[in-house]
Design an enzyme around this catalytic site. Sequence first.
Site, PDB file in Angstrom:
ATOM      1  CB  ILE A 139      51.046  46.933  43.185  1.00 21.21           C
ATOM      2  CG1 ILE A 139      50.476  45.673  42.523  1.00 21.21           C
ATOM      3  CG2 ILE A 139      52.550  47.031  42.947  1.00 21.21           C
ATOM      4  CD1 ILE A 139      50.539  45.670  41.011  1.00 21.21           C
ATOM      5  CE1 TYR A 165      44.507  48.311  34.088  1.00 22.91           C
ATOM      6  CE2 TYR A 165      45.054  46.230  33.022  1.00 22.91           C
ATOM      7  CZ  TYR A 165      45.372  47.239  33.912  1.00 22.91           C
ATOM      8  OH  TYR A 165      46.550  47.189  34.630  1.00 22.91           O
ATOM      9  CE  LYS A 219      48.568  50.853  33.674  1.00 26.91           C
ATOM     10  NZ  LYS A 219      48.854  51.694  34.875  1.00 26.91           N
ATOM     11  CE1 TYR A 265      34.856  35.354  35.281  1.00 28.19           C
ATOM     12  CE2 TYR A 265      36.578  36.642  34.220  1.00 28.19           C
ATOM     13  CZ  TYR A 265      35.582  36.523  35.182  1.00 28.19           C
ATOM     14  OH  TYR A 265      35.322  37.572  36.024  1.00 28.19           O
ATOM     15  CG  HIS A 320      39.527  35.603  28.802  1.00 28.70           C
ATOM     16  ND1 HIS A 320      38.974  34.588  29.532  1.00 28.70           N
ATOM     17  CD2 HIS A 320      40.623  36.016  29.498  1.00 28.70           C
ATOM     18  CE1 HIS A 320      39.691  34.387  30.618  1.00 28.70           C
ATOM     19  NE2 HIS A 320      40.703  35.238  30.611  1.00 28.70           N
TER      20      HIS A 320
HETATM   21  P1  NAD Z   1      44.501  48.631  42.686  1.00 26.58           P
HETATM   22  O1  NAD Z   1      43.234  48.750  41.946  1.00 26.58           O
HETATM   23  O2  NAD Z   1      44.622  47.639  43.808  1.00 26.58           O
HETATM   24  O3  NAD Z   1      44.901  50.047  43.308  1.00 26.58           O
HETATM   25  C1  NAD Z   1      44.761  51.244  42.603  1.00 26.58           C
HETATM   26  C2  NAD Z   1      44.876  52.390  43.593  1.00 26.58           C
HETATM   27  O4  NAD Z   1      44.747  53.619  42.850  1.00 26.58           O
HETATM   28  C3  NAD Z   1      43.779  52.401  44.668  1.00 26.58           C
HETATM   29  O5  NAD Z   1      44.338  52.656  45.929  1.00 26.58           O
HETATM   30  C4  NAD Z   1      42.859  53.531  44.238  1.00 26.58           C
HETATM   31  O6  NAD Z   1      42.208  54.170  45.325  1.00 26.58           O
HETATM   32  C5  NAD Z   1      43.854  54.463  43.547  1.00 26.58           C
HETATM   33  N1  NAD Z   1      43.196  55.336  42.569  1.00 26.58           N
HETATM   34  C6  NAD Z   1      42.315  54.976  41.603  1.00 26.58           C
HETATM   35  N2  NAD Z   1      41.912  56.062  40.918  1.00 26.58           N
HETATM   36  C7  NAD Z   1      42.575  57.128  41.452  1.00 26.58           C
HETATM   37  C8  NAD Z   1      42.594  58.511  41.152  1.00 26.58           C
HETATM   38  N3  NAD Z   1      41.839  59.027  40.169  1.00 26.58           N
HETATM   39  N4  NAD Z   1      43.414  59.319  41.874  1.00 26.58           N
HETATM   40  C9  NAD Z   1      44.182  58.804  42.878  1.00 26.58           C
HETATM   41  N5  NAD Z   1      44.172  57.511  43.212  1.00 26.58           N
HETATM   42  C10 NAD Z   1      43.389  56.666  42.506  1.00 26.58           C
HETATM   43  O7  NAD Z   1      45.600  48.383  41.583  1.00 26.58           O
HETATM   44  P2  NAD Z   1      46.936  47.497  41.629  1.00 26.58           P
HETATM   45  O8  NAD Z   1      46.601  46.119  41.234  1.00 26.58           O
HETATM   46  O9  NAD Z   1      47.636  47.754  42.881  1.00 26.58           O
HETATM   47  O10 NAD Z   1      47.721  48.160  40.420  1.00 26.58           O
HETATM   48  C11 NAD Z   1      48.560  49.302  40.629  1.00 26.58           C
HETATM   49  C12 NAD Z   1      49.190  49.689  39.307  1.00 26.58           C
HETATM   50  O11 NAD Z   1      49.985  48.613  38.813  1.00 26.58           O
HETATM   51  C13 NAD Z   1      48.184  50.031  38.218  1.00 26.58           C
HETATM   52  O12 NAD Z   1      48.701  51.109  37.485  1.00 26.58           O
HETATM   53  C14 NAD Z   1      48.132  48.763  37.376  1.00 26.58           C
HETATM   54  O13 NAD Z   1      47.802  49.067  36.058  1.00 26.58           O
HETATM   55  C15 NAD Z   1      49.550  48.266  37.496  1.00 26.58           C
HETATM   56  N6  NAD Z   1      49.730  46.810  37.368  1.00 26.58           N
HETATM   57  C16 NAD Z   1      48.969  45.951  38.101  1.00 26.58           C
HETATM   58  C17 NAD Z   1      49.230  44.575  38.014  1.00 26.58           C
HETATM   59  C18 NAD Z   1      48.451  43.573  38.837  1.00 26.58           C
HETATM   60  O14 NAD Z   1      48.639  42.369  38.646  1.00 26.58           O
HETATM   61  N7  NAD Z   1      47.599  43.979  39.751  1.00 26.58           N
HETATM   62  C19 NAD Z   1      50.233  44.106  37.150  1.00 26.58           C
HETATM   63  C20 NAD Z   1      50.971  45.028  36.410  1.00 26.58           C
HETATM   64  C21 NAD Z   1      50.717  46.387  36.535  1.00 26.58           C
HETATM   65  O1  DAU Z   2      48.843  41.049  33.563  1.00 27.47           O
HETATM   66  C1  DAU Z   2      48.786  42.110  34.458  1.00 27.47           C
HETATM   67  C2  DAU Z   2      47.351  42.415  34.796  1.00 27.47           C
HETATM   68  O2  DAU Z   2      46.885  41.341  35.611  1.00 27.47           O
HETATM   69  C3  DAU Z   2      47.150  43.747  35.493  1.00 27.47           C
HETATM   70  O3  DAU Z   2      47.531  44.787  34.630  1.00 27.47           O
HETATM   71  C4  DAU Z   2      45.708  43.924  35.926  1.00 27.47           C
HETATM   72  O4  DAU Z   2      45.571  45.129  36.662  1.00 27.47           O
HETATM   73  C5  DAU Z   2      45.316  42.751  36.783  1.00 27.47           C
HETATM   74  O5  DAU Z   2      43.953  42.857  37.155  1.00 27.47           O
HETATM   75  C6  DAU Z   2      45.562  41.425  36.054  1.00 27.47           C
HETATM   76  O6  DAU Z   2      44.637  41.272  34.940  1.00 27.47           O
HETATM   77  P1  DAU Z   2      43.939  39.864  34.615  1.00 27.47           P
HETATM   78  O7  DAU Z   2      42.725  40.118  33.831  1.00 27.47           O
HETATM   79  O8  DAU Z   2      44.929  38.897  34.082  1.00 27.47           O
HETATM   80  O9  DAU Z   2      43.610  39.407  36.122  1.00 27.47           O
HETATM   81  P2  DAU Z   2      42.300  38.754  36.796  1.00 27.47           P
HETATM   82  O10 DAU Z   2      42.701  38.392  38.198  1.00 27.47           O
HETATM   83  O11 DAU Z   2      41.102  39.594  36.608  1.00 27.47           O
HETATM   84  O12 DAU Z   2      42.113  37.421  35.963  1.00 27.47           O
HETATM   85  C7  DAU Z   2      43.138  36.454  35.880  1.00 27.47           C
HETATM   86  C8  DAU Z   2      42.633  35.338  34.971  1.00 27.47           C
HETATM   87  O13 DAU Z   2      41.571  34.642  35.636  1.00 27.47           O
HETATM   88  C9  DAU Z   2      42.045  35.839  33.666  1.00 27.47           C
HETATM   89  O14 DAU Z   2      42.355  34.907  32.645  1.00 27.47           O
HETATM   90  C10 DAU Z   2      40.534  35.848  33.921  1.00 27.47           C
HETATM   91  C11 DAU Z   2      40.345  34.684  34.885  1.00 27.47           C
HETATM   92  N1  DAU Z   2      39.247  34.824  35.870  1.00 27.47           N
HETATM   93  C12 DAU Z   2      39.180  35.969  36.601  1.00 27.47           C
HETATM   94  C13 DAU Z   2      38.191  36.162  37.523  1.00 27.47           C
HETATM   95  C14 DAU Z   2      38.093  37.438  38.331  1.00 27.47           C
HETATM   96  C15 DAU Z   2      38.351  33.793  36.066  1.00 27.47           C
HETATM   97  O15 DAU Z   2      38.423  32.741  35.423  1.00 27.47           O
HETATM   98  N2  DAU Z   2      37.351  33.979  36.984  1.00 27.47           N
HETATM   99  C16 DAU Z   2      37.219  35.112  37.732  1.00 27.47           C
HETATM  100  O16 DAU Z   2      36.270  35.209  38.542  1.00 27.47           O
END
Ligand code: NAD
Ligand code: DAU
Length: 354
Positions: free
Chosen positions: A17, A160, A164, A217, A294
């Site tokens: 992101i 996780y 957060k 899963y 989960h």
């Molecule tokens: P990501 O894992 O793709 O990226 C995380 C980044 O943070 C990486 O570039 C990593 O190198 C950096 N990082 C990790 N530890 C660090 C540290 N100690 N110091 C400096 N940099 C560090 O994560 P993302 O999916 O892009 O998520 C970004 C943010 O948005 C997170 O705070 C996550 O909780 C939040 N978020 C993610 C989602 C989602 O669906 N992915 C949804 C809602 C909120």
């Molecule tokens: O809701 C926001 C969150 O979404 C973020 O805060 C997290 O950083 C982000 O990783 C994501 O969390 P989820 O656990 O929802 O995402 P994930 O992609 O890991 O899994 C999505 C759904 O799919 C969840 O119900 C678990 C399932 N899953 C996931 C994986 C990796 C599977 O069934 N098989 C898989 O191999």
Amino acid sequence: MSDFSKTILITGGAGFIGSHVVRLFVNKYPGYRIVNLDALTYAGNLENLVDVQSAPNYIFEKGDITDEARMQQLFDLYGFDGVIHLAAESHVDRSILDPLQFVRTNVLGTVNLLNVARKSWNGKFAGKRFYHVSTDEVYGSLGETGFFTEQTAYDPRSPYSASKASSDHFVMAYFHTYHLPVVMSNCSNNYGSHHFPEKLIPLMINNIKNKKPLPVYGKGENVRDWLWVNDHARAIDVIYHQGKDGEKYNVGGFNEWKNIDLVHLLCTIMDKKLNRQPGESASLITYVTDRPGHDLRYAIDATRLNRELGWTPSLQFEEGLEKTVDWYLANEEWINHVTSGDYKKYYEALYDQR
Ligand code: NAD
Ligand code: DAU
């Protein structure tokens, strides 16, 4: 004195992101200096930002948010007006394997940044802003009906989401105790380009492409609310500029999908793109042991963000998913880089025991 009207620190800008947020801010605001601070963990990848790396208003700094001296040095050097804090450990399955790493980065790292910002701004808060990017997972798990609103009580259930939630509480505590000008958002599941293939959608795309088993899963009945990552970045832009201090905003796509239905949709899209027989990719679906604890369902009520700040998602899911598949198919080199080395060890450790 710099020639820029504002200098903004974006943490975690080399991640999924974060890289979209950096790109949006660098391109949309040439008058802002954007400093991307990232530790470049397994999830951070500067290849995500090749298109902006030479922009005159972009600077990359490697560093760890838990390192107080380094954070202070950067605040002293750049005199940040704002922070958009995305750096985190972000994968639920990894948090189950190693919770302490999540406490270190997500809790200690966030509190360290809050402290350094507070010390550096030293009560002179006009024009300053600390934006904490959080997740809907802090609200816990919904049953078949209902939505998470900004008033929903926190009920995190994975290491996780607990980390957060803890960081969110610290952010609000710094607002109430020290009047630090904070704002926060809680977003649902993002999807789009540059998404690390440990997460559901890019993992399935990669496995479908390589004709590997598609590990669903449990029974695949868990529900997630998917939002295009560029729409999340647009929301962050709006909230950073127009959100109210001390407030939080939910961000979501009003777009709920059962995992199994989503995986089938991906299979259908990819059968067409890869000229496979209908049903060929779906035959790879393999039900595996469920994720412990989960969460059944997430669904965000993003009405407030729409009503107060006028934000609305721009893209239909099916269109966004096709764009995403196209990006992964066109960027084989990117996926090969991120899945070599440590990724293999992680994948085998997690999925071989399921
Ligand atoms: P990501 O894992 O793709 O990226 C995380 C980044 O943070 C990486 O570039 C990593 O190198 C950096 N990082 C990790 N530890 C660090 C540290 N100690 N110091 C400096 N940099 C560090 O994560 P993302 O999916 O892009 O998520 C970004 C943010 O948005 C997170 O705070 C996550 O909780 C939040 N978020 C993610 C989602 C989602 O669906 N992915 C949804 C809602 C909120
Ligand atoms: O809701 C926001 C969150 O979404 C973020 O805060 C997290 O950083 C982000 O990783 C994501 O969390 P989820 O656990 O929802 O995402 P994930 O992609 O890991 O899994 C999505 C759904 O799919 C969840 O119900 C678990 C399932 N899953 C996931 C994986 C990796 C599977 O069934 N098989 C898989 O191999």
